[in-house]
Scaffold this active site. Structure first.
Site, PDB file in Angstrom:
ATOM      1  N   LYS A 130       0.655  -0.988   0.093  1.00  0.00           N
ATOM      2  CA  LYS A 130       0.132   0.098   0.052  1.00  0.00           C
ATOM      3  C   LYS A 130       0.984   1.361   0.096  1.00  0.00           C
ATOM      4  O   LYS A 130       2.027   1.237   0.453  1.00  0.00           O
ATOM      5  CB  LYS A 130      -0.948   0.044   1.196  1.00  0.00           C
ATOM      6  CG  LYS A 130      -0.426   0.063   2.534  1.00  0.00           C
ATOM      7  CD  LYS A 130       0.167   1.558   2.964  1.00  0.00           C
ATOM      8  CE  LYS A 130       0.814   1.778   4.548  1.00  0.00           C
ATOM      9  NZ  LYS A 130       1.318   2.883   4.570  1.00  0.00           N
ATOM     10  N   ASP A 140      -2.364  -1.896  10.636  1.00  0.00           N
ATOM     11  CA  ASP A 140      -2.431  -1.829   9.267  1.00  0.00           C
ATOM     12  C   ASP A 140      -3.146  -3.215   8.753  1.00  0.00           C
ATOM     13  O   ASP A 140      -3.774  -3.316   7.423  1.00  0.00           O
ATOM     14  CB  ASP A 140      -1.264  -1.746   8.546  1.00  0.00           C
ATOM     15  CG  ASP A 140      -0.816  -0.116   8.487  1.00  0.00           C
ATOM     16  OD1 ASP A 140      -1.768   0.700   8.697  1.00  0.00           O
ATOM     17  OD2 ASP A 140       0.238   0.129   8.139  1.00  0.00           O
TER      18      ASP A 140
END
Length: 292
Positions: free
Chosen positions: A11, A137
């Protein structure tokens, strides 16, 4: 099912704001997260020997309970009393400790894979609730796509997908401690102009306006990392000088990404970053958008 092969996707943060430091020491954030095509490869196999074995292509990575891959497998195997052993082969491509959630994505992939292999029947939401125990996350890495992350990063809202583009990833040959960055941020003393306008970025995404999105990008952690590691700014400047319509550090760094509306310009920027010897790891990729 005796084995499963998975891709753990990286990401980037298109926007990263830290609103305040809480009394418990955690930081409240407001971030736009975007999955990209760069990925690690994992293969999970059932074994007759009980226990969890982790193998990786990087000699310096732990292969015991200090690896999120191991922790993720153990979490589900303990909860569901799975007696089999598992062997996990991890091939790393995502830069390590680079602000790209590589470890979190690996852990997320293992949760998903164990769930599939053993038919545990856990929904995505149920996996995300377990994933937050491994790291803030991890739930996002299970959900993927474009999302607004709030709280300490665990409160997720789906956003419109990122417009099509080419993304250049460049990680310099340095390591940046996330702890160092947050300890030196002094979030409660930031000036209003130092905070990125995340809401206007969300509006740009709704309008599918890549140029407007890039003009609004901001990462408040750069106020700490760039003075400490000037190479980050050098990479950003090189990308912008070679056709990027936006460039920023991802997460707490040190990886820098550039966004290009021209694949040819992106390839030229790769050459420029290489020629200047600013980065150890360089790759081109694209946004990974989830069909919902």
């Amino acid at each position: 099912m005796d084995k499963i092969q998975l891709k753990a996707l990286a990401k980037i943060n298109l926007g990263l704001d830290v609103l305040r430091r809480r009394e418990d020491g955690y930081h409240e954030v407001k971030m736009i997260m975007q999955t990209i095509g760069l990925h690690d490869d994992l293969e999970i196999r059932k074994t007759k020997t009980p226990g969890i074995q982790v193998k990786t292509n990087l000699y310096y990575l732990p292969t015991n309970e200090n690896n999120l891959v191991y922790k993720a497998a153990k979490l589900l195997m303990d909860e569901f009393q799975i007696q089999d052993g598992v062997s996990i082969q991890l091939k790393k491509r995502i830069p390590v400790a680079a602000g790209m959630a590589g470890g979190s994505s690996d852990g997320a992939a293992v949760l998903w894979g164990i769930n599939q292999m053993y038919g545990l029947g856990l929904s995505m939401q149920a996996l995300m609730e377990r994933g937050v125990r491994l790291g803030a996350d991890v739930p996002y890495c299970i959900q993927r796509g474009t999302a607004l992350a709030e709280g300490i990063g665990e409160k997720l809202s789906v956003l419109p997908p990122m417009p099509k583009c080419t993304i250049l990833i460049a990680k310099p040959g340095i390591s940046v401690s996330t702890k160092f960055v947050y300890e030196n941020l002094h979030a409660n003393d930031l000036k209003p102009e130092q905070h990125p306008d995340v809401d206007s970025m969300i509006e740009a995404m709704r309008q599918k306006d890549l140029g407007l999105l890039c003009s609004r990008m901001g990462n408040v952690l750069e106020t700490v990392t760039i003075p400490a590691y000037p190479v980050i700014n050098e990479i950003k400047r090189t990308m912008m000088d070679n056709g990027a319509i936006g460039s920023m550090m991802s997460g707490s760094g040190p990886t820098v990404f550039g966004i290009f509306d021209s694949p040819a310009a992106a390839k030229q920027a790769v050459k420029a970053v290489r020629a200047a010897k600013l980065a150890k790891q360089i790759c081109l990729t694209t946004p990974y958008n989830v069909k919902r």
